[in-house]
Scaffold this motif. Structure first.
Motif, mmCIF file in Angstrom:
data_model
loop_
_atom_site.group_PDB
_atom_site.id
_atom_site.type_symbol
_atom_site.label_atom_id
_atom_site.label_comp_id
_atom_site.label_asym_id
_atom_site.label_seq_id
_atom_site.Cartn_x
_atom_site.Cartn_y
_atom_site.Cartn_z
ATOM 1 N N ASP A 122 0.792 -1.190 0.055
ATOM 2 C CA ASP A 122 -0.049 -0.059 -0.183
ATOM 3 C C ASP A 122 0.849 1.305 0.021
ATOM 4 N N GLU A 123 2.018 1.220 -0.526
ATOM 5 C CA GLU A 123 3.041 2.093 -0.623
ATOM 6 C C GLU A 123 3.662 2.810 0.792
ATOM 7 N N GLU A 124 3.005 2.187 1.845
ATOM 8 C CA GLU A 124 3.552 2.454 3.395
ATOM 9 C C GLU A 124 3.955 1.120 3.882
ATOM 10 N N ALA A 125 5.022 1.243 4.714
ATOM 11 C CA ALA A 125 5.583 -0.102 5.588
ATOM 12 C C ALA A 125 4.667 -0.005 6.507
ATOM 13 N N ARG A 126 4.106 -1.377 6.422
ATOM 14 C CA ARG A 126 3.106 -1.832 7.681
ATOM 15 C C ARG A 126 3.447 -3.474 7.854
ATOM 16 N N PRO A 127 3.226 -3.617 9.140
ATOM 17 C CA PRO A 127 3.739 -5.156 9.672
ATOM 18 C C PRO A 127 2.331 -5.832 9.233
ATOM 19 N N GLU A 128 2.597 -7.081 8.587
ATOM 20 C CA GLU A 128 1.385 -7.840 7.893
ATOM 21 C C GLU A 128 1.703 -9.182 8.155
ATOM 22 N N THR A 129 0.420 -9.746 8.432
ATOM 23 C CA THR A 129 0.555 -11.413 8.685
ATOM 24 C C THR A 129 -0.187 -12.008 7.323
ATOM 25 N N LEU A 130 0.599 -12.503 6.669
ATOM 26 C CA LEU A 130 0.123 -13.027 5.196
ATOM 27 C C LEU A 130 0.099 -14.551 5.017
ATOM 28 N N ALA A 131 -1.077 -14.886 4.374
ATOM 29 C CA ALA A 131 -0.858 -16.433 3.865
ATOM 30 C C ALA A 131 -1.188 -16.647 2.592
ATOM 31 N N ILE A 132 -0.429 -17.602 1.835
ATOM 32 C CA ILE A 132 -0.445 -17.766 0.383
ATOM 33 C C ILE A 132 -0.968 -19.448 0.216
ATOM 34 N N ARG A 133 -1.819 -19.522 -0.805
ATOM 35 C CA ARG A 133 -2.097 -20.962 -1.023
ATOM 36 C C ARG A 133 -2.117 -21.255 -2.746
ATOM 37 N N PHE A 134 -1.636 -22.293 -2.774
ATOM 38 C CA PHE A 134 -1.140 -22.920 -4.203
ATOM 39 C C PHE A 134 -2.211 -23.967 -4.653
ATOM 40 N N ALA A 135 -2.024 -24.464 -5.804
ATOM 41 C CA ALA A 135 -2.908 -25.094 -6.235
ATOM 42 C C ALA A 135 -2.790 -26.560 -5.894
ATOM 43 N N ASN A 136 -1.617 -27.112 -5.438
ATOM 44 C CA ASN A 136 -1.354 -28.328 -4.905
ATOM 45 C C ASN A 136 -0.338 -28.458 -3.853
ATOM 46 N N ALA A 137 -0.193 -29.426 -3.178
ATOM 47 C CA ALA A 137 0.885 -29.501 -2.022
ATOM 48 C C ALA A 137 2.359 -29.241 -2.665
ATOM 49 N N GLU A 138 2.404 -29.940 -3.930
ATOM 50 C CA GLU A 138 3.653 -29.950 -4.547
ATOM 51 C C GLU A 138 4.304 -28.476 -4.855
ATOM 52 N N ASN A 139 3.427 -27.663 -5.411
ATOM 53 C CA ASN A 139 3.695 -26.191 -5.658
ATOM 54 C C ASN A 139 4.080 -25.348 -4.235
ATOM 55 N N ALA A 140 3.300 -25.807 -3.496
ATOM 56 C CA ALA A 140 3.534 -25.179 -2.065
ATOM 57 C C ALA A 140 4.965 -25.530 -1.357
ATOM 58 N N GLN A 141 5.399 -26.686 -1.508
ATOM 59 C CA GLN A 141 6.698 -27.424 -1.365
ATOM 60 C C GLN A 141 7.767 -26.706 -2.119
ATOM 61 N N LYS A 142 7.438 -26.514 -3.351
ATOM 62 C CA LYS A 142 8.453 -25.892 -4.063
ATOM 63 C C LYS A 142 8.681 -24.413 -3.845
ATOM 64 N N PHE A 143 7.566 -23.794 -3.138
ATOM 65 C CA PHE A 143 7.784 -22.320 -2.679
ATOM 66 C C PHE A 143 8.583 -22.293 -1.417
ATOM 67 N N LYS A 144 8.189 -23.218 -0.628
ATOM 68 C CA LYS A 144 8.982 -23.185 0.547
ATOM 69 C C LYS A 144 10.398 -23.617 0.419
#
Length: 273
Positions: A122-144
């Motif tokens: 949002d063009e301003e630095a703010r502390p955030e808690t984010l969550a991301i969801r992938f199409a499958n567990a394999e893609n999620a493990q690749k991201f990690k």
């Protein structure tokens, strides 16, 4: 008859073309990703935990490609960037830091949750808690795996940068020491130059004294020569002859006194007689 009428071809429509009143040149839009190297890219959906609501809840931020980007100029930082489809609006933009940890989301093996101290979506630095969801567990493990690999690369680059800073400081210290040594050598040279100048001046004084002594000896020799030449001409012997004549006169006068004393004695003897 009605069908026949419908089958009849209609009149040919003219080909109409309108020239635009204003011609717009194409514009290259820079996304500030041109100077960065793409390390990872995958489609996913992002959520943000909104704690300002009562009760707090997860809100969807958008769906698009999540990227891990590294600057090409050797910067030690790697950032996570995600844009929404079609609009390309930023929904996540923060640096990958070593203290971040991806935790599995509750009840899902294809989603991760993490905290960031400063997100610039949002063009301003703010502390955030984010969550991301992938199409499958394999893609999620690749991201990690790629995320943790980037964290290790950040630590290595930071150690290298710290070592380079230390080496730069050490080189600066060496250059300063070289400069100090150069200054000391210059000061020694400046100290030597007055001594050399003093030696030169002493040599010049000694030469002048020698010349003066030679001149004095020559003057004395000339005086002696002049004296000897005067003696040969008879100036001083006249004085000596005068002195001798005076002595002779004195010697001549003294016998007269003796003769007078003698005559007086004879006269006295005659008177006695």
């Amino acid at each position: 008859m009605a069908d026949e009428k419908h089958e009849e071809p209609g009149p040919n429509s003219p080909d109409v073309h309108f020239e635009p009143l204003v011609k717009l040149a194409p514009i290259d839009i820079k996304t500030l990703e041109e100077d960065e190297e793409e390390l990872f890219k995958m489609r996913a959906k992002l959520f943000r935990y909104d704690s300002s609501l009562d009760p707090p809840e997860w809100k969807e931020r958008g769906t698009g490609d999540v990227k891990l980007l590294k600057h090409k100029t050797g910067d030690s930082r790697i950032r996570l960037l995600m844009r929404r489809d079609k609009t390309y609006k930023i929904c996540a933009n923060h640096y990958v830091q070593t203290n971040m940890s991806l935790k599995p989301s509750s009840g899902s093996d294809r989603a991760w949750v993490w905290n960031t101290p400063a997100d610039f979506a949002d063009e301003e630095a703010r502390p955030e808690t984010l969550a991301i969801r992938f199409a499958n567990a394999e893609n999620a493990q690749k991201f990690k795996d790629k995320f943790e690999e980037c964290q290790k690369a950040v630590t290595e680059m930071r150690t290298i940068s710290s070592l380079s800073l230390q080496t730069r400081e050490f080189c600066k210290q060496l250059s300063n020491q070289d400069g100090i040594l150069q200054l000391a050598e210059d000061s020694q040279d400046t100290e030597k130059t007055p001594n050399e100048n003093g030696d030169k001046s002493a040599d010049e004084v000694a030469k002048k004294l020698g010349e003066m002594s030679v001149k004095e000896s020559q003057d004395q020799a000339e005086e002696k020569k002049s004296e000897t030449s005067g003696e040969t001409n008879g100036d001083k012997p006249e004085e000596k002859t005068e002195e001798k004549t005076d002595v002779k006169e004195e010697s001549v006068t003294t016998p007269k006194k003796d003769e007078e004393s003698k005559d007086g004695g004879t006269e006295k003897t005659e008177s006695k007689d």
